[in-house]
Write a protein that holds these residues in place. Structure first.
Motif, PDB file in Angstrom:
ATOM      1  N   ASN A  61       0.804  -1.232   0.000  1.00  0.00           N
ATOM      2  CA  ASN A  61       0.000   0.000   0.000  1.00  0.00           C
ATOM      3  C   ASN A  61       0.834   1.278   0.000  1.00  0.00           C
ATOM      4  O   ASN A  61       0.347   2.347   0.348  1.00  0.00           O
ATOM      5  CB  ASN A  61      -0.970   0.036   1.185  1.00  0.00           C
ATOM      6  CG  ASN A  61      -1.978  -1.082   1.130  1.00  0.00           C
ATOM      7  OD1 ASN A  61      -2.452  -1.439   0.057  1.00  0.00           O
ATOM      8  ND2 ASN A  61      -2.309  -1.641   2.270  1.00  0.00           N
ATOM      9  N   THR A  99      -4.154   3.008  -0.477  1.00  0.00           N
ATOM     10  CA  THR A  99      -4.659   1.648  -0.319  1.00  0.00           C
ATOM     11  C   THR A  99      -5.606   1.260  -1.444  1.00  0.00           C
ATOM     12  O   THR A  99      -6.087   2.109  -2.196  1.00  0.00           O
ATOM     13  CB  THR A  99      -5.385   1.502   1.026  1.00  0.00           C
ATOM     14  OG1 THR A  99      -6.471   2.424   1.054  1.00  0.00           O
ATOM     15  CG2 THR A  99      -4.456   1.774   2.191  1.00  0.00           C
ATOM     16  N   ASP A 100      -5.866  -0.043  -1.535  1.00  0.00           N
ATOM     17  CA  ASP A 100      -6.872  -0.604  -2.424  1.00  0.00           C
ATOM     18  C   ASP A 100      -6.570  -0.354  -3.901  1.00  0.00           C
ATOM     19  O   ASP A 100      -7.421   0.074  -4.665  1.00  0.00           O
ATOM     20  CB  ASP A 100      -8.252  -0.027  -2.056  1.00  0.00           C
ATOM     21  CG  ASP A 100      -9.385  -0.839  -2.638  1.00  0.00           C
ATOM     22  OD1 ASP A 100      -9.219  -2.060  -2.794  1.00  0.00           O
ATOM     23  OD2 ASP A 100     -10.425  -0.247  -2.968  1.00  0.00           O
ATOM     24  N   ASP A 102      -5.194  -1.850  -7.619  1.00  0.00           N
ATOM     25  CA  ASP A 102      -4.955  -3.025  -8.465  1.00  0.00           C
ATOM     26  C   ASP A 102      -3.548  -2.870  -9.032  1.00  0.00           C
ATOM     27  O   ASP A 102      -3.349  -2.318 -10.110  1.00  0.00           O
ATOM     28  CB  ASP A 102      -6.008  -3.092  -9.574  1.00  0.00           C
ATOM     29  CG  ASP A 102      -5.803  -4.258 -10.522  1.00  0.00           C
ATOM     30  OD1 ASP A 102      -4.953  -5.132 -10.250  1.00  0.00           O
ATOM     31  OD2 ASP A 102      -6.492  -4.285 -11.563  1.00  0.00           O
ATOM     32  N   LYS A 121      -8.303   1.510  -8.933  1.00  0.00           N
ATOM     33  CA  LYS A 121      -8.743   1.006  -7.637  1.00  0.00           C
ATOM     34  C   LYS A 121      -9.162  -0.449  -7.790  1.00  0.00           C
ATOM     35  O   LYS A 121      -9.899  -0.799  -8.706  1.00  0.00           O
ATOM     36  CB  LYS A 121      -9.913   1.831  -7.115  1.00  0.00           C
ATOM     37  CG  LYS A 121      -9.543   3.246  -6.746  1.00  0.00           C
ATOM     38  CD  LYS A 121     -10.742   3.980  -6.200  1.00  0.00           C
ATOM     39  CE  LYS A 121     -10.392   5.398  -5.793  1.00  0.00           C
ATOM     40  NZ  LYS A 121     -11.570   6.119  -5.287  1.00  0.00           N
ATOM     41  N   ALA A 122      -8.702  -1.298  -6.891  1.00  0.00           N
ATOM     42  CA  ALA A 122      -9.023  -2.725  -6.947  1.00  0.00           C
ATOM     43  C   ALA A 122     -10.493  -2.966  -6.656  1.00  0.00           C
ATOM     44  O   ALA A 122     -11.139  -3.770  -7.325  1.00  0.00           O
ATOM     45  CB  ALA A 122      -8.156  -3.497  -5.957  1.00  0.00           C
ATOM     46  N   SER A 123     -11.037  -2.293  -5.683  1.00  0.00           N
ATOM     47  CA  SER A 123     -12.427  -2.543  -5.292  1.00  0.00           C
ATOM     48  C   SER A 123     -13.418  -2.081  -6.355  1.00  0.00           C
ATOM     49  O   SER A 123     -14.531  -2.578  -6.423  1.00  0.00           O
ATOM     50  CB  SER A 123     -12.737  -1.868  -3.961  1.00  0.00           C
ATOM     51  OG  SER A 123     -12.581  -0.468  -4.079  1.00  0.00           O
ATOM     52  N   TYR A 124     -13.014  -1.131  -7.188  1.00  0.00           N
ATOM     53  CA  TYR A 124     -13.936  -0.620  -8.198  1.00  0.00           C
ATOM     54  C   TYR A 124     -14.276  -1.698  -9.217  1.00  0.00           C
ATOM     55  O   TYR A 124     -15.427  -1.904  -9.555  1.00  0.00           O
ATOM     56  CB  TYR A 124     -13.344   0.605  -8.906  1.00  0.00           C
ATOM     57  CG  TYR A 124     -14.322   1.243  -9.870  1.00  0.00           C
ATOM     58  CD1 TYR A 124     -15.340   2.050  -9.394  1.00  0.00           C
ATOM     59  CD2 TYR A 124     -14.235   1.026 -11.236  1.00  0.00           C
ATOM     60  CE1 TYR A 124     -16.254   2.629 -10.253  1.00  0.00           C
ATOM     61  CE2 TYR A 124     -15.135   1.595 -12.105  1.00  0.00           C
ATOM     62  CZ  TYR A 124     -16.141   2.397 -11.615  1.00  0.00           C
ATOM     63  OH  TYR A 124     -17.052   2.959 -12.473  1.00  0.00           O
ATOM     64  N   ASP A 126     -14.021  -4.923  -8.781  1.00  0.00           N
ATOM     65  CA  ASP A 126     -14.591  -6.101  -8.135  1.00  0.00           C
ATOM     66  C   ASP A 126     -15.966  -5.848  -7.531  1.00  0.00           C
ATOM     67  O   ASP A 126     -16.668  -6.792  -7.201  1.00  0.00           O
ATOM     68  CB  ASP A 126     -13.658  -6.582  -7.022  1.00  0.00           C
ATOM     69  CG  ASP A 126     -12.302  -7.019  -7.559  1.00  0.00           C
ATOM     70  OD1 ASP A 126     -12.247  -7.425  -8.739  1.00  0.00           O
ATOM     71  OD2 ASP A 126     -11.312  -6.949  -6.816  1.00  0.00           O
TER      72      ASP A 126
END
Length: 135
Positions: A61, A99-100, A102, A121-124, A126
């Protein structure tokens, strides 16, 4: 350096601190970070730096941008003896906690002395779509 400030000058230590802060701020890489819904966009000014002297890493991170610059100026006479030889070397580094991300999809571009990083962003990617009820 303390000899440059008169002993009877009140606030001498404060002035010295401001001068040193100004020196380090000038040597600092100016960086903008803009957050979008799906990514972060990072722009760092690195004028005069060659692309091969820039390193970017994202680990645990932490985004780290570092760069080095070496300038050499040589003047020789007709016999090859140095009349003057000057060298300077600079190193720059900035570290940010983001953080978070990809990390497999990070993209970097260096153009006209500006390093541009796109950090998706990884969470976006997923995150499932969420239906919003309308009242």
């Amino acid at each position: 350096m303390a000899n440059l400030i008169p002993k009877d000058f009140t606030g001498g230590e404060e002035l010295l601190g401001k001068l040193m802060n100004s020196f380090w701020q000038e040597r600092q890489m100016n960086t903008d970070i803009k957050e979008y819904e799906d990514q972060y966009l990072v722009k760092a000014d690195l004028p005069g730096i060659k692309k091969e002297n820039i390193r970017v890493s994202y680990v645990n991170n932490t985004l780290t941008i570092s760069a080095t610059q070496t300038d050499e100026l040589e003047e020789k006479d007709d016999l090859g003896h140095y009349l003057r030889k000057e060298r300077s070397s600079s190193a720059y580094q900035r570290t940010f906690t983001i953080t978070d991300i990809d990390d497999a999809s990070i993209k970097a571009k260096f153009e006209d002395g500006v390093l541009t990083l796109t950090l998706p962003k990884a969470s976006y990617k997923d995150a499932p779509a969420k239906n919003i009820p309308i009242d």
